[in-house]
Scaffold this active site. Structure first.
Site, mmCIF file in Angstrom:
data_model
loop_
_atom_site.group_PDB
_atom_site.id
_atom_site.type_symbol
_atom_site.label_atom_id
_atom_site.label_comp_id
_atom_site.label_asym_id
_atom_site.label_seq_id
_atom_site.Cartn_x
_atom_site.Cartn_y
_atom_site.Cartn_z
ATOM 1 N N SER A 172 0.820 -1.216 0.000
ATOM 2 C CA SER A 172 0.000 0.000 0.000
ATOM 3 C C SER A 172 0.851 1.261 0.000
ATOM 4 O O SER A 172 1.723 1.413 0.841
ATOM 5 C CB SER A 172 -0.873 0.050 1.259
ATOM 6 O OG SER A 172 -1.622 -1.125 1.355
ATOM 7 N N HIS A 210 -4.560 -0.133 -5.446
ATOM 8 C CA HIS A 210 -3.535 -1.047 -5.941
ATOM 9 C C HIS A 210 -3.645 -1.125 -7.455
ATOM 10 O O HIS A 210 -4.713 -1.424 -7.981
ATOM 11 C CB HIS A 210 -3.740 -2.466 -5.390
ATOM 12 C CG HIS A 210 -3.324 -2.628 -3.967
ATOM 13 N ND1 HIS A 210 -2.224 -3.362 -3.596
ATOM 14 C CD2 HIS A 210 -3.852 -2.152 -2.833
ATOM 15 C CE1 HIS A 210 -2.116 -3.326 -2.282
ATOM 16 N NE2 HIS A 210 -3.092 -2.598 -1.789
ATOM 17 N N HIS A 219 -4.303 -10.653 -2.630
ATOM 18 C CA HIS A 219 -4.538 -11.002 -1.229
ATOM 19 C C HIS A 219 -5.488 -12.194 -1.153
ATOM 20 O O HIS A 219 -6.441 -12.288 -1.922
ATOM 21 C CB HIS A 219 -5.170 -9.822 -0.479
ATOM 22 C CG HIS A 219 -4.336 -8.580 -0.466
ATOM 23 N ND1 HIS A 219 -4.398 -7.643 -1.471
ATOM 24 C CD2 HIS A 219 -3.406 -8.138 0.421
ATOM 25 C CE1 HIS A 219 -3.554 -6.669 -1.186
ATOM 26 N NE2 HIS A 219 -2.935 -6.939 -0.058
ATOM 27 N N TYR A 276 -7.686 -12.581 1.045
ATOM 28 C CA TYR A 276 -9.046 -12.128 1.398
ATOM 29 C C TYR A 276 -9.851 -11.680 0.185
ATOM 30 O O TYR A 276 -11.070 -11.527 0.264
ATOM 31 C CB TYR A 276 -9.011 -11.004 2.454
ATOM 32 C CG TYR A 276 -8.346 -9.718 2.026
ATOM 33 C CD1 TYR A 276 -8.959 -8.845 1.130
ATOM 34 C CD2 TYR A 276 -7.096 -9.363 2.524
ATOM 35 C CE1 TYR A 276 -8.344 -7.661 0.736
ATOM 36 C CE2 TYR A 276 -6.479 -8.197 2.148
ATOM 37 C CZ TYR A 276 -7.104 -7.348 1.257
ATOM 38 O OH TYR A 276 -6.482 -6.201 0.865
ATOM 39 N N GLU A 277 -9.199 -11.469 -0.933
ATOM 40 C CA GLU A 277 -9.932 -11.090 -2.142
ATOM 41 C C GLU A 277 -10.662 -12.294 -2.748
ATOM 42 O O GLU A 277 -11.478 -12.138 -3.649
ATOM 43 C CB GLU A 277 -8.982 -10.508 -3.184
ATOM 44 C CG GLU A 277 -8.378 -9.172 -2.773
ATOM 45 C CD GLU A 277 -7.384 -8.662 -3.801
ATOM 46 O OE1 GLU A 277 -7.821 -8.056 -4.789
ATOM 47 O OE2 GLU A 277 -6.168 -8.890 -3.625
ATOM 48 N N ALA A 311 1.724 -3.004 4.488
ATOM 49 C CA ALA A 311 1.194 -2.161 5.566
ATOM 50 C C ALA A 311 0.782 -3.107 6.687
ATOM 51 O O ALA A 311 0.263 -4.188 6.414
ATOM 52 C CB ALA A 311 -0.013 -1.391 5.064
ATOM 53 N N MET A 365 -2.282 -8.727 6.497
ATOM 54 C CA MET A 365 -3.053 -9.659 5.673
ATOM 55 C C MET A 365 -2.337 -10.035 4.376
ATOM 56 O O MET A 365 -2.983 -10.349 3.372
ATOM 57 C CB MET A 365 -4.412 -9.031 5.335
ATOM 58 C CG MET A 365 -5.184 -8.529 6.541
ATOM 59 S SD MET A 365 -6.685 -7.681 6.034
ATOM 60 C CE MET A 365 -7.139 -6.818 7.547
ATOM 61 N N SER A 366 -1.020 -10.002 4.390
ATOM 62 C CA SER A 366 -0.294 -10.310 3.146
ATOM 63 C C SER A 366 1.073 -10.903 3.469
ATOM 64 O O SER A 366 1.337 -11.305 4.602
ATOM 65 C CB SER A 366 -0.122 -9.036 2.306
ATOM 66 O OG SER A 366 0.775 -8.149 2.942
ATOM 67 N N ASN A 398 -0.787 1.868 11.468
ATOM 68 C CA ASN A 398 -1.733 2.169 12.561
ATOM 69 C C ASN A 398 -1.370 1.284 13.736
ATOM 70 O O ASN A 398 -0.717 0.261 13.560
ATOM 71 C CB ASN A 398 -3.175 1.845 12.104
ATOM 72 C CG ASN A 398 -3.299 0.394 11.646
ATOM 73 O OD1 ASN A 398 -2.869 0.043 10.551
ATOM 74 N ND2 ASN A 398 -3.859 -0.442 12.511
ATOM 75 N N HIS A 426 -9.401 1.717 6.734
ATOM 76 C CA HIS A 426 -8.475 1.618 5.596
ATOM 77 C C HIS A 426 -7.929 2.993 5.208
ATOM 78 O O HIS A 426 -6.800 3.114 4.736
ATOM 79 C CB HIS A 426 -9.204 0.966 4.416
ATOM 80 C CG HIS A 426 -8.319 0.656 3.246
ATOM 81 N ND1 HIS A 426 -7.209 -0.152 3.337
ATOM 82 C CD2 HIS A 426 -8.372 1.069 1.955
ATOM 83 C CE1 HIS A 426 -6.619 -0.236 2.154
ATOM 84 N NE2 HIS A 426 -7.300 0.506 1.296
HETATM 85 N N1 HPA Z 1 -4.495 -5.328 10.971
HETATM 86 C C1 HPA Z 1 -4.373 -6.123 9.895
HETATM 87 N N2 HPA Z 1 -3.873 -5.700 8.744
HETATM 88 C C2 HPA Z 1 -3.465 -4.428 8.666
HETATM 89 C C3 HPA Z 1 -3.560 -3.544 9.752
HETATM 90 C C4 HPA Z 1 -4.107 -4.022 10.973
HETATM 91 O O1 HPA Z 1 -4.232 -3.303 11.989
HETATM 92 N N3 HPA Z 1 -3.061 -2.354 9.342
HETATM 93 C C5 HPA Z 1 -2.669 -2.519 8.056
HETATM 94 N N4 HPA Z 1 -2.913 -3.772 7.638
#
Ligand code: HPA
Length: 269
Positions: free
Chosen positions: A27, A58, A80, A82-83, A110, A208-209, A232, A244
């Protein structure tokens, strides 16, 4: 195997000399590929067997070129789990890179910070990971030509590449954290109770990657480095909901220093 070779042949025709290193741009980092010289761009949708990326922000293309005198290929946009892609689809690009002769991989992402000494905007060398998904892209018949049935994962993240990242961070005056990345499928963010549990397990960041690609790369002997942008603090650490937008804003805020770091690393590997 035949689709991997087909994609490899397709790319060799279009991109010329084989890249030495591959970079997966997470990201906010996608723009780095624009800085490559002698670029040749191939859209994922044109490549036999390649999935197509669906996440907002993306792009979906490979950028071949040179940077710091090295031949590189950038993935602008990744796949990903999750996609809805299978684990094998997620790592298909890694297998294609291997068939092209790529020997080194830098993966960026990220991630949410679990370690409370981290701050949003920090960069973290991934020293190790925890695969918390009960899934693995290497399940199924083994690609014998690529690697062993039971690949060693005791040094999944190359110490040599991590040293180069540390040297670059020092010379570029960029603060660097280090830690363990825990991989979940998403797409929901975690609960505060999950984050407390993951901290006890030894995780410093969550995302998640990355882990599928690192598993596939290690299997075929590609030396791998990973860097997370802590976008974050993970759920429950601060008194604010996760979203997001915050992830994208933080990634955007640090992309200049993140890009400088990656550029330096490419020059030295
Ligand atoms: N959790 C999971 N995936 C993420 C996060 C998070 O807090 N921040 C960026 N990708």
């Amino acid at each position: 195997m035949s689709l991997i070779n087909e994609a490899g042949d397709y790319l060799t025709e279009r991109a010329g000399a084989a890249p030495e290193a591959a970079l997966i741009l997470g990201s906010g980092l996608g723009d780095l590929a624009e800085e490559a010289e002698n670029k040749r761009i191939v859209e994922y949708k044109e490549i036999p067997g390649f999935p197509v990326s669906t996440v907002q922000g993306h792009k979906g293309r490979l950028v071949f070129g040179t940077m710091g005198g090295k031949r590189v290929v950038f993935m602008q946009g990744r796949f990903h789990y999750y996609e809805g892609y299978s684990m094998k689809e997620v790592v298909f690009p890694i297998w294609v890179f291997n068939s092209l002769g790529v020997k080194k991989l830098i993966v960026t992402n990220a991630a949410g910070g679990i370690n409370t000494s981290f701050k949003p905007g920090d960069l973290m060398i991934i020293k190790d990971h925890i695969n918390y998904t009960n899934n693995n892209p290497l399940i199924g018949p083994n690609l014998e030509a690529f690697g062993p049935r039971f690949p060693d994962m005791s040094a999944a993240y190359s110490k040599e590449l991590a040293d180069i990242i540390r040297e670059c961070a020092a010379s570029e005056d960029i603060k660097l954290q280090e830690g363990t990345y825990l991989f979940l499928t998403g797409p929901s963010y975690e609960t505060p109770a999950e984050i407390r549990a993951f901290r006890i397990l030894g995780a410093d960041a969550v995302g998640m990657s990355t882990v599928p690609e690192v598993l596939a790369a290690n299997h075929c002997g590609i030396k791998t480095a990973g860097i997370s942008c802590i976008t974050n603090m993970a759920a429950g650490i601060l008194d604010t909901p996760l979203n997001h937008k915050e992830v994208m804003e933080t990634a955007d805020r640090v992309k200049e220093s993140f890009s400088r770091l990656i550029r330096c690393v490419i020059e030295r590997i």
